[in-house]
Design an enzyme around this catalytic site. Structure first.
Site, PDB file in Angstrom:
ATOM      1  CG  ASP A 146       0.758 -32.708 -43.391  1.00 39.00           C
ATOM      2  OD1 ASP A 146       0.044 -33.291 -44.308  1.00 39.00           O
ATOM      3  OD2 ASP A 146       0.186 -31.903 -42.645  1.00 39.00           O
ATOM      4  CE  LYS A 148      -2.546 -31.214 -45.316  1.00 39.11           C
ATOM      5  NZ  LYS A 148      -3.967 -31.652 -44.502  1.00 39.11           N
ATOM      6  CG  ASN A 151       0.316 -27.659 -45.376  1.00 41.37           C
ATOM      7  OD1 ASN A 151      -0.048 -27.198 -44.905  1.00 41.37           O
ATOM      8  ND2 ASN A 151       0.652 -28.975 -44.619  1.00 41.37           N
TER       9      ASN A 151
HETATM   10  N1  LIG Z   1       2.934 -17.143 -44.529  1.00 40.28           N
HETATM   11  C1  LIG Z   1       1.561 -17.289 -45.096  1.00 40.28           C
HETATM   12  N2  LIG Z   1       1.534 -16.044 -46.288  1.00 40.28           N
HETATM   13  C2  LIG Z   1       0.290 -15.938 -46.108  1.00 40.28           C
HETATM   14  N3  LIG Z   1      -1.405 -17.145 -45.431  1.00 40.28           N
HETATM   15  C3  LIG Z   1      -0.868 -17.909 -44.675  1.00 40.28           C
HETATM   16  C4  LIG Z   1       0.450 -17.596 -44.931  1.00 40.28           C
HETATM   17  N4  LIG Z   1       0.888 -18.871 -43.984  1.00 40.28           N
HETATM   18  C5  LIG Z   1      -0.391 -19.615 -43.699  1.00 40.28           C
HETATM   19  N5  LIG Z   1      -1.031 -18.795 -44.523  1.00 40.28           N
HETATM   20  C6  LIG Z   1      -2.251 -18.836 -44.604  1.00 40.28           C
HETATM   21  O1  LIG Z   1      -3.605 -19.335 -42.890  1.00 40.28           O
HETATM   22  C7  LIG Z   1      -3.577 -21.047 -42.751  1.00 40.28           C
HETATM   23  C8  LIG Z   1      -3.684 -21.015 -41.730  1.00 40.28           C
HETATM   24  O2  LIG Z   1      -2.221 -21.204 -41.455  1.00 40.28           O
HETATM   25  P1  LIG Z   1      -1.269 -22.523 -40.603  1.00 40.28           P
HETATM   26  O3  LIG Z   1      -0.453 -22.357 -40.624  1.00 40.28           O
HETATM   27  O4  LIG Z   1      -1.748 -21.617 -39.665  1.00 40.28           O
HETATM   28  O5  LIG Z   1      -2.737 -23.332 -39.844  1.00 40.28           O
HETATM   29  P2  LIG Z   1      -3.085 -25.031 -40.567  1.00 40.28           P
HETATM   30  O6  LIG Z   1      -2.012 -24.915 -42.168  1.00 40.28           O
HETATM   31  O7  LIG Z   1      -3.491 -25.450 -40.020  1.00 40.28           O
HETATM   32  O8  LIG Z   1      -1.208 -25.857 -40.015  1.00 40.28           O
HETATM   33  P3  LIG Z   1      -1.255 -25.851 -38.468  1.00 40.28           P
HETATM   34  O9  LIG Z   1      -1.494 -27.669 -38.648  1.00 40.28           O
HETATM   35  O10 LIG Z   1      -0.016 -25.315 -37.909  1.00 40.28           O
HETATM   36  O11 LIG Z   1      -2.758 -24.771 -38.062  1.00 40.28           O
HETATM   37  C9  LIG Z   1      -2.984 -21.331 -44.088  1.00 40.28           C
HETATM   38  O12 LIG Z   1      -4.215 -22.279 -45.049  1.00 40.28           O
HETATM   39  C10 LIG Z   1      -3.062 -20.126 -45.021  1.00 40.28           C
HETATM   40  O13 LIG Z   1      -4.818 -20.007 -45.901  1.00 40.28           O
END
Ligand SMILES: Nc1ncnc2c1ncn2[C@@H]1O[C@H](COP(=O)(O)OP(=O)(O)OP(=O)(O)O)[C@@H](O)[C@H]1O
Length: 384
Positions: A146, A148, A151
């Site tokens: 995944d 992109k 991510n």
């Molecule tokens: N390690 C991190 N440090 C800072 N910000 C983060 C971090 N991880 C995620 N984020 C922020 O939080 C948002 C949500 O992340 P998260 O991984 O929970 O959701 P996601 O990308 O929608 O994935 P999922 O499909 O697992 O829900 C990301 O888009 C990013 O902006």
């Protein structure tokens, strides 16, 4: 003067890690099952990101296996260009993962605001992502699936880190993957052929990301998933006129990743793997040892005085959340009778993880060192 009633109970940090070991700071993102917020370990003072996943929501979306699998995979991983897992624990409402904090925001955020990136910036991102992918594929036998801009997160200095191992899987040479998984626009053509695929798909996705970072658009289009799939499988790669702004080596590298034949695709083991990337003229100026040690300064450094996150998540929590995050009962302390089968499963499988007790890894990455006062400034709603 503070009365005795308000004094916090002393915390025994020799006990298993739990939410109470952290100070909860500002919200920086929102995922499918919960939010991500900055936290500070009360004893070590290290700053991390806390991802919390609501158990009920997780059950409702039938995502238990995915979450458990993602977390198990993260336990094995430790690389300078990956958001590594540091702690994992749960309470009766949420599963928690504490990961490396990326203060620079995600690449999508910057693409949407600043438009395309310079060739120098893209070169380092590609090198950093290539090292992370090569580590995942070679040492850990993991396909991310995944990749992109959403991510790929930037740290405060602007270095790229892969995140979101939600649909990552282990590679088993005797059993090629067949599931159509990923984000359609970034999926490699072999995924749609249904004849089995392997880690080659990540190199294609990296090519789509490179195209998007250079040209602010993706290489293949379709109004429906069916048309997009057809375009990915058949259409000639269109190189926009803006390509003249970039070096021929840069465009050639991007075309290398976006090669349909995996025997020739840049990055694929069939085409020489990471060595072939290192030999590509686009990377001739790159000192790969320095890249790995983060000794090369990124061309784009996220503005430390601007908020690199979508501030609406924080606002939403303040205005709408009727059940804000708080230290709750650790599951071990709560009665388990009456819990659903799924709740029991999560409780059993989502075991406590503490990176300090984990087996030593080959590559390590230092914890984020930033002035805590800056985080608090953000918490107080100041521009940052
Ligand atoms: N390690 C991190 N440090 C800072 N910000 C983060 C971090 N991880 C995620 N984020 C922020 O939080 C948002 C949500 O992340 P998260 O991984 O929970 O959701 P996601 O990308 O929608 O994935 P999922 O499909 O697992 O829900 C990301 O888009 C990013 O902006």
């Amino acid at each position: 003067m503070g009365g005795a009633c308000c004094k916090e109970e002393p915390i025994d940090f020799s006990q298993e890690v739990e939410l109470n070991h952290f100070n909860l700071l500002r919200v920086v993102g929102k995922g499918a099952f919960g939010k991500v917020r900055i936290v500070q370990h009360k004893q070590t003072k290290e700053i991390w990101a806390l991802k919390y996943i609501n158990k009920e929501q997780c059950i409702g979306m039938k995502a238990i296996d995915n979450i458990i699998q993602e977390r198990k995979m993260l336990e094995e991983i430790n690389h300078p260009f990956i958001c590594n897992l540091r702690y994992a624990f749960q309470d009766d409402e949420n599963l928690f993962m504490v990961i490396d904090l990326m203060l620079g925001g995600d690449m999508r955020f910057h693409l949407e605001r600043a438009g395309h990136f310079s060739e120098e910036a893209v070169k380092l991102y590609m090198a950093e992502c290539a090292l992370a992918l090569s580590y995942l594929h070679g040492e850990k036998k993991i396909v991310h699936r995944d990749l992109k801009p959403d991510n790929i997160l930037l740290d405060a200095g602007g270095h790229a880190h892969l995140t979101d191992f939600n649909i990552a899987v282990k590679i088993r040479p005797e059993r090629p993957l067949t599931a159509v998984a990923g984000s359609m626009a970034y999926m490699a053509p072999e995924i749609f052929k249904r004849a089995g695929y392997n880690e080659s798909v990540d190199w294609w996705s990296l090519g789509v990301v490179m195209y998007e970072l250079l040209f602010e658009k993706r290489p293949f289009h379709g109004k429906t998933n069916e048309l997009l799939q057809k375009s990915i499988m058949q259409d000639t790669l269109e190189i926009p006129p803006e390509a003249s702004k970039f070096s021929p080596e840069c465009i050639d590298c991007m075309k290398g990743f976006l090669t349909r034949d995996i025997m020739k695709r840049l990055g694929c083991k069939e085409a020489g793997g990471l060595d072939a990337i290192k030999r590509h003229p686009f990377f001739s100026s790159i000192d790969w040892d320095k890249v790995l040690k983060k000794e090369i300064n990124p061309a784009f450094v996220p503005d430390p005085n601007a908020c690199n996150f979508d501030a609406s998540h924080e606002l939403e929590e303040l205005l709408l959340e009727d059940n804000p995050l708080r230290a709750s009962v650790a599951p071990g302390g709560a009665p388990t009778d009456g819990l659903s089968k799924e709740m029991m499963e999560m409780e059993m499988k989502f075991t406590v993880f503490d990176f300090k007790n984990a087996k030593p890894m080959q590559t390590t990455t230092a914890p984020v060192e930033i002035a805590v006062s800056r985080v608090w400034e953000c918490e107080m709603g100041m521009k940052w």
